[in-house]
Design a protein around this motif. Structure first.
Motif, PDB file in Angstrom:
ATOM      1  N   ASN A  23     -76.594 -18.156 -64.575  1.00 48.47           N
ATOM      2  CA  ASN A  23     -76.108 -19.870 -64.220  1.00 48.47           C
ATOM      3  C   ASN A  23     -77.442 -20.419 -64.361  1.00 48.47           C
ATOM      4  OD1 ASN A  23     -76.548 -21.365 -61.018  1.00 48.47           O
ATOM      5  ND2 ASN A  23     -74.367 -20.893 -61.119  1.00 48.47           N
ATOM      6  N   LEU A  24     -77.048 -21.691 -64.274  1.00 53.24           N
ATOM      7  CA  LEU A  24     -78.041 -22.930 -65.108  1.00 53.24           C
ATOM      8  C   LEU A  24     -79.687 -22.764 -63.838  1.00 53.24           C
ATOM      9  CD1 LEU A  24     -79.101 -24.233 -67.279  1.00 53.24           C
ATOM     10  CD2 LEU A  24     -77.565 -26.857 -66.145  1.00 53.24           C
ATOM     11  N   LEU A  25     -78.478 -23.507 -62.468  1.00 51.83           N
ATOM     12  CA  LEU A  25     -79.357 -23.738 -60.812  1.00 51.83           C
ATOM     13  C   LEU A  25     -80.268 -22.103 -60.534  1.00 51.83           C
ATOM     14  CD1 LEU A  25     -76.641 -25.067 -59.270  1.00 51.83           C
ATOM     15  CD2 LEU A  25     -78.769 -26.230 -59.035  1.00 51.83           C
ATOM     16  N   ALA A  51     -58.507 -21.900 -73.334  1.00 53.49           N
ATOM     17  CA  ALA A  51     -58.205 -21.808 -74.238  1.00 53.49           C
ATOM     18  C   ALA A  51     -59.296 -23.231 -74.032  1.00 53.49           C
ATOM     19  CB  ALA A  51     -56.614 -22.581 -74.607  1.00 53.49           C
ATOM     20  N   ALA A  52     -59.235 -23.609 -73.081  1.00 51.78           N
ATOM     21  CA  ALA A  52     -60.165 -24.607 -73.025  1.00 51.78           C
ATOM     22  C   ALA A  52     -62.017 -24.746 -73.404  1.00 51.78           C
ATOM     23  CB  ALA A  52     -60.736 -25.722 -72.119  1.00 51.78           C
ATOM     24  N   VAL A  53     -62.275 -22.904 -72.379  1.00 49.27           N
ATOM     25  CA  VAL A  53     -63.400 -22.122 -73.695  1.00 49.27           C
ATOM     26  C   VAL A  53     -63.762 -22.193 -74.523  1.00 49.27           C
ATOM     27  CG1 VAL A  53     -64.909 -20.295 -71.956  1.00 49.27           C
ATOM     28  CG2 VAL A  53     -63.576 -22.055 -70.721  1.00 49.27           C
ATOM     29  N   GLU A  54     -62.650 -21.338 -75.240  1.00 45.98           N
ATOM     30  CA  GLU A  54     -62.712 -21.250 -76.505  1.00 45.98           C
ATOM     31  C   GLU A  54     -62.680 -22.494 -77.348  1.00 45.98           C
ATOM     32  OE1 GLU A  54     -60.205 -17.938 -79.760  1.00 45.98           O
ATOM     33  OE2 GLU A  54     -59.594 -19.452 -77.804  1.00 45.98           O
ATOM     34  N   ASN A  55     -62.473 -23.537 -76.703  1.00 44.92           N
ATOM     35  CA  ASN A  55     -61.901 -24.956 -77.959  1.00 44.92           C
ATOM     36  C   ASN A  55     -64.009 -25.327 -77.677  1.00 44.92           C
ATOM     37  OD1 ASN A  55     -59.895 -24.573 -78.717  1.00 44.92           O
ATOM     38  ND2 ASN A  55     -58.862 -25.890 -77.174  1.00 44.92           N
ATOM     39  N   GLN A 111     -61.579 -32.053 -68.949  1.00 43.22           N
ATOM     40  CA  GLN A 111     -60.593 -31.527 -67.669  1.00 43.22           C
ATOM     41  C   GLN A 111     -60.327 -30.329 -67.386  1.00 43.22           C
ATOM     42  OE1 GLN A 111     -61.506 -34.230 -65.021  1.00 43.22           O
ATOM     43  NE2 GLN A 111     -60.430 -33.233 -63.774  1.00 43.22           N
ATOM     44  N   ALA A 112     -60.464 -29.241 -67.469  1.00 48.19           N
ATOM     45  CA  ALA A 112     -59.342 -28.346 -67.963  1.00 48.19           C
ATOM     46  C   ALA A 112     -59.451 -27.296 -66.365  1.00 48.19           C
ATOM     47  CB  ALA A 112     -61.122 -27.080 -68.657  1.00 48.19           C
ATOM     48  N   ALA A 113     -58.066 -27.455 -66.327  1.00 48.68           N
ATOM     49  CA  ALA A 113     -57.759 -26.475 -64.913  1.00 48.68           C
ATOM     50  C   ALA A 113     -58.529 -24.931 -64.487  1.00 48.68           C
ATOM     51  CB  ALA A 113     -56.173 -26.092 -64.773  1.00 48.68           C
ATOM     52  N   PRO A 114     -59.027 -24.902 -63.209  1.00 48.85           N
ATOM     53  CA  PRO A 114     -58.376 -25.405 -62.650  1.00 48.85           C
ATOM     54  C   PRO A 114     -59.369 -26.758 -61.307  1.00 48.85           C
ATOM     55  CG  PRO A 114     -59.691 -24.103 -61.823  1.00 48.85           C
ATOM     56  CD  PRO A 114     -59.548 -23.786 -62.879  1.00 48.85           C
ATOM     57  N   GLU A 115     -60.577 -26.360 -62.688  1.00 49.06           N
ATOM     58  CA  GLU A 115     -62.067 -27.209 -61.819  1.00 49.06           C
ATOM     59  C   GLU A 115     -62.635 -27.031 -63.622  1.00 49.06           C
ATOM     60  OE1 GLU A 115     -64.044 -24.279 -60.548  1.00 49.06           O
ATOM     61  OE2 GLU A 115     -63.225 -24.151 -58.696  1.00 49.06           O
ATOM     62  N   PRO A 116     -62.893 -28.917 -63.828  1.00 43.56           N
ATOM     63  CA  PRO A 116     -63.578 -29.688 -65.201  1.00 43.56           C
ATOM     64  C   PRO A 116     -64.889 -28.056 -65.121  1.00 43.56           C
ATOM     65  CG  PRO A 116     -63.634 -30.998 -63.477  1.00 43.56           C
ATOM     66  CD  PRO A 116     -63.117 -29.945 -62.819  1.00 43.56           C
ATOM     67  N   LEU A 117     -65.003 -28.810 -66.818  1.00 42.99           N
ATOM     68  CA  LEU A 117     -66.028 -28.255 -67.526  1.00 42.99           C
ATOM     69  C   LEU A 117     -67.129 -28.790 -67.807  1.00 42.99           C
ATOM     70  CD1 LEU A 117     -63.511 -25.337 -69.643  1.00 42.99           C
ATOM     71  CD2 LEU A 117     -65.030 -24.624 -67.478  1.00 42.99           C
ATOM     72  N   LYS A 118     -68.324 -28.611 -68.030  1.00 44.40           N
ATOM     73  CA  LYS A 118     -69.813 -29.471 -69.038  1.00 44.40           C
ATOM     74  C   LYS A 118     -69.742 -28.942 -69.876  1.00 44.40           C
ATOM     75  CE  LYS A 118     -72.738 -30.334 -65.387  1.00 44.40           C
ATOM     76  NZ  LYS A 118     -73.035 -30.987 -64.623  1.00 44.40           N
ATOM     77  N   SER A 142     -69.555 -24.296 -66.157  1.00 45.56           N
ATOM     78  CA  SER A 142     -68.829 -24.506 -65.303  1.00 45.56           C
ATOM     79  C   SER A 142     -68.950 -26.260 -64.054  1.00 45.56           C
ATOM     80  CB  SER A 142     -68.152 -23.937 -64.158  1.00 45.56           C
ATOM     81  OG  SER A 142     -69.183 -22.651 -63.597  1.00 45.56           O
ATOM     82  N   GLN A 143     -69.186 -26.342 -62.862  1.00 47.73           N
ATOM     83  CA  GLN A 143     -68.685 -27.382 -62.536  1.00 47.73           C
ATOM     84  C   GLN A 143     -70.471 -26.996 -61.283  1.00 47.73           C
ATOM     85  OE1 GLN A 143     -67.586 -29.980 -63.713  1.00 47.73           O
ATOM     86  NE2 GLN A 143     -67.364 -30.779 -61.560  1.00 47.73           N
ATOM     87  N   VAL A 144     -70.271 -25.259 -60.955  1.00 52.35           N
ATOM     88  CA  VAL A 144     -71.222 -24.967 -60.533  1.00 52.35           C
ATOM     89  C   VAL A 144     -72.171 -23.843 -61.092  1.00 52.35           C
ATOM     90  CG1 VAL A 144     -70.158 -24.291 -58.437  1.00 52.35           C
ATOM     91  CG2 VAL A 144     -70.227 -22.731 -60.078  1.00 52.35           C
ATOM     92  N   GLY A 145     -72.478 -24.118 -62.247  1.00 50.90           N
ATOM     93  CA  GLY A 145     -73.589 -23.746 -63.072  1.00 50.90           C
ATOM     94  C   GLY A 145     -73.680 -23.025 -63.699  1.00 50.90           C
TER      95      GLY A 145
END
Length: 287
Positions: free
Chosen positions: A157-159, A108-112, A250-257, A129-132
């Motif tokens: 992946n961004l990296l 739901a967080a990704v969709e919004n 702050q979306a479970a299980p890890e934050p999104l950017k 995601s936190q790892v890009g």
């Protein structure tokens, strides 16, 4: 590798790189001419921090020990850590907090957030995601930075893109600074990733194909989150400096950017808003 082992290894490497970068005279010690070790010796850091040399050596060996808040404060002072590096050292020394029951569902967080990426057009924006891992990006991001998703990549992946794409080197006038900055931010973000195997595999794969990444990773520089700048060379609109704004969700299980780019000055702002491609969205799918 467990989360606690990952954090101990990161802490050990971070302390060692910072110790080796310190000049003895910066902490009131004579420089000397017979030093075979760059920077400070372990024994010197231990004495200054008020701990035994053996105990401090255990820290740099990633042993399973838990330094107190007072010891961490002392080490941060001795190694002249910045406010952000100090926080990073504290985070390395404590387990990652478990997601709360009230955290939103990730899909739901990704969709919004994907809708926001689309709505901010004509500003370039993407969600990762936190790892890009890139989850969504608009057409403006492609127009300014190039295509993040070659056909061979199921999820870009961004990296990986930054260190392996020729387009990234062409578009960023200050590519070397941008690449180092991305690694520095990833270093801190990785602490919030539950899948340490994913982090380790990503680091190993990039280190194998990119000497630039390997050097940046070995330096163990930690970058602050929030706002930074980048200078982009667009094939039609020329060179423009942008502010990069990182917004965390702050979306479970890890934050999104959510990352949005804005031009630094007014003339470029007008150009950006009137000459870019029509609003649109690209994405790798919602997990």
């Amino acid at each position: 590798m467990s989360d606690s082992e990952f954090r101990r290894r990161e802490r050990a490497h971070f302390l060692r790189t910072r110790r080796e970068s310190m000049k003895p005279e910066a902490v009131g010690l004579p420089k000397g001419s017979r030093r075979r070790t760059p920077g400070l010796r372990r024994e010197e850091v231990a004495v200054l921090a008020g701990v035994s040399p053996t105990w401090y050596t255990y820290l740099e060996q990633a042993r399973d020990i838990s330094p107190s808040h007072e010891v961490l404060d002392s080490l941060a002072d001795i190694l002249n850590l910045s406010v952000y590096e100090r926080l990073y050292l504290y985070n390395l020394s404590h387990p990652a907090p478990l997601p709360t029951e009230h955290s939103p569902q990730r899909s739901a967080a990704v969709e919004n957030l994907t809708e926001i990426v689309e709505s901010v057009a004509p500003l370039p924006a993407y969600l990762c995601s936190q790892v890009g891992d890139l989850m969504a990006w608009n057409n403006e991001a492609i127009d300014w930075f190039g295509d993040f998703a070659p056909s061979s990549e199921p999820r870009p992946n961004l990296l990986v893109w930054m260190f392996t794409s020729e387009t990234a080197r062409e578009r960023f006038v200050d590519w070397q600074d941008q690449a180092k900055g991305l690694v520095a931010c990833f270093r801190a973000d990785a602490l919030e990733c539950r899948d340490t195997a994913q982090v380790t595999a990503l680091v190993q794969d990039l280190a194998a194909v990119s000497p630039h990444f390997r050097r940046a990773w070995d330096e163990h520089v930690v970058g602050s989150q929030g706002m930074s700048q980048c200078t982009v060379r667009h094939p039609r609109h020329g060179v423009i400096t942008m502010r990069r704004i990182n917004l965390r969700h702050q979306a479970a299980p890890e934050p999104l950017k959510l990352v949005v780019h804005l031009p630094v000055d007014a003339p470029h702002d007008e150009r950006l808003r009137t000459t870019l491609t029509r609003p649109g969205l690209r994405g790798a799918g919602i997990p």
